[in-house]
Design a protein around this motif. Structure first.
Motif, PDB file in Angstrom:
ATOM      1  N   LYS A  69      -5.652   2.107   1.084  1.00 14.41           N
ATOM      2  CA  LYS A  69      -6.695   1.879   0.091  1.00 14.41           C
ATOM      3  C   LYS A  69      -6.950   0.395  -0.145  1.00 14.41           C
ATOM      4  CE  LYS A  69      -6.027   6.175  -2.368  1.00 14.41           C
ATOM      5  NZ  LYS A  69      -5.699   6.824  -3.619  1.00 14.41           N
ATOM      6  N   ARG A  70      -5.879  -0.415  -0.078  1.00 12.17           N
ATOM      7  CA  ARG A  70      -6.020  -1.853  -0.280  1.00 12.17           C
ATOM      8  C   ARG A  70      -4.923  -2.565   0.486  1.00 12.17           C
ATOM      9  NH1 ARG A  70      -2.909  -3.808  -5.179  1.00 12.17           N
ATOM     10  NH2 ARG A  70      -1.516  -2.082  -5.613  1.00 12.17           N
ATOM     11  N   ARG A  71      -5.099  -3.839   0.674  1.00 13.97           N
ATOM     12  CA  ARG A  71      -4.149  -4.648   1.423  1.00 13.97           C
ATOM     13  C   ARG A  71      -2.883  -4.855   0.586  1.00 13.97           C
ATOM     14  NH1 ARG A  71      -4.837  -7.365   5.890  1.00 13.97           N
ATOM     15  NH2 ARG A  71      -3.654  -9.248   6.311  1.00 13.97           N
ATOM     16  N   GLY A  72      -1.715  -4.674   1.208  1.00 12.57           N
ATOM     17  CA  GLY A  72      -0.455  -4.871   0.517  1.00 12.57           C
ATOM     18  C   GLY A  72      -0.009  -6.320   0.605  1.00 12.57           C
ATOM     19  N   SER A  73       0.738  -6.769  -0.395  1.00 12.01           N
ATOM     20  CA  SER A  73       1.225  -8.140  -0.425  1.00 12.01           C
ATOM     21  C   SER A  73       2.594  -8.181  -1.088  1.00 12.01           C
ATOM     22  CB  SER A  73       0.241  -9.015  -1.198  1.00 12.01           C
ATOM     23  OG  SER A  73       0.726 -10.333  -1.286  1.00 12.01           O
ATOM     24  N   PHE A  74       3.488  -9.026  -0.540  1.00  7.61           N
ATOM     25  CA  PHE A  74       4.833  -9.188  -1.076  1.00  7.61           C
ATOM     26  C   PHE A  74       5.197 -10.659  -0.974  1.00  7.61           C
ATOM     27  CE2 PHE A  74       9.430  -9.496  -0.384  1.00  7.61           C
ATOM     28  CZ  PHE A  74       9.901  -8.844  -1.502  1.00  7.61           C
ATOM     29  N   THR A  75       5.728 -11.246  -2.056  1.00  6.90           N
ATOM     30  CA  THR A  75       6.106 -12.659  -2.057  1.00  6.90           C
ATOM     31  C   THR A  75       7.570 -12.798  -2.428  1.00  6.90           C
ATOM     32  OG1 THR A  75       3.872 -13.339  -2.665  1.00  6.90           O
ATOM     33  CG2 THR A  75       5.625 -14.937  -3.044  1.00  6.90           C
ATOM     34  N   LEU A  76       8.270 -13.603  -1.647  1.00 13.62           N
ATOM     35  CA  LEU A  76       9.672 -13.918  -1.887  1.00 13.62           C
ATOM     36  C   LEU A  76       9.754 -15.424  -2.101  1.00 13.62           C
ATOM     37  CD1 LEU A  76      12.445 -12.539  -1.921  1.00 13.62           C
ATOM     38  CD2 LEU A  76      12.623 -13.013   0.508  1.00 13.62           C
ATOM     39  N   THR A  77      10.419 -15.859  -3.184  1.00 10.53           N
ATOM     40  CA  THR A  77      10.504 -17.276  -3.524  1.00 10.53           C
ATOM     41  C   THR A  77      11.959 -17.721  -3.536  1.00 10.53           C
ATOM     42  OG1 THR A  77       8.504 -17.122  -4.864  1.00 10.53           O
ATOM     43  CG2 THR A  77       9.926 -19.004  -5.278  1.00 10.53           C
TER      44      THR A  77
END
Length: 147
Positions: free
Chosen positions: A119-127
């Protein structure tokens, strides 16, 4: 002639229609629950692969990939649908100047992984935060440490 009237036994058409309606409603609820569960499973699977990609990119930084200020992007070899972006920037904090005077610097490293979704683009951020002491790093092939 003696005709006796016996009532019929069985279901009327109205009772059969009500039973079909109840069955259809129950089937709709069951299929809706199944679809929601499968969608959640797909989302969780995408998120876990993205976390693995981000973690592997973060672990390579400062070991096989030099820790340098700037932005780098790429596509994962093992999961071609997953694209990553690494942003390395100096951390603005109260002790940045005293650390810089001692010959060190702290970098903020953001690894963002994106992948296509249904349905939508997935995003994951690791800092992460990394410290670098240029004098020591020259003897260690540019490696920095975790904070």
């Amino acid at each position: 002639m003696n005709a006796s009237f016996r009532p019929q036994r069985g279901f009327t058409i109205l009772e059969v229609l009500v039973a079909f309606m109840v069955a259809a409603l129950l089937l709709t609820v069951i299929l809706s629950t199944f679809t929601t569960g499968m969608s959640s499973l797909a989302k969780t699977d995408g998120l876990s692969v993205a976390a693995l990609v981000a973690q592997s990119r973060l672990e390579e930084l400062g070991v096989s990939v030099p820790l340098e200020e700037g932005i780098t992007e790429g596509q994962d070899e093992s999961a071609p649908d997953y694209r990553w972006r690494i942003n390395v920037a100096p951390l603005a904090w109260d002790f940045a100047e005293p650390l810089k005077a001692a010959g060190g610097i702290v970098y903020r490293v953001d690894v963002t992984v994106t992948w296509p979704g249904t349905k939508r683009r997935g995003s994951f951020t690791l800092t992460s935060l990394r410290t670098v002491f240029p004098d020591e790093a020259a003897g260690q092939n540019g490696q920095g440490g975790n904070l």
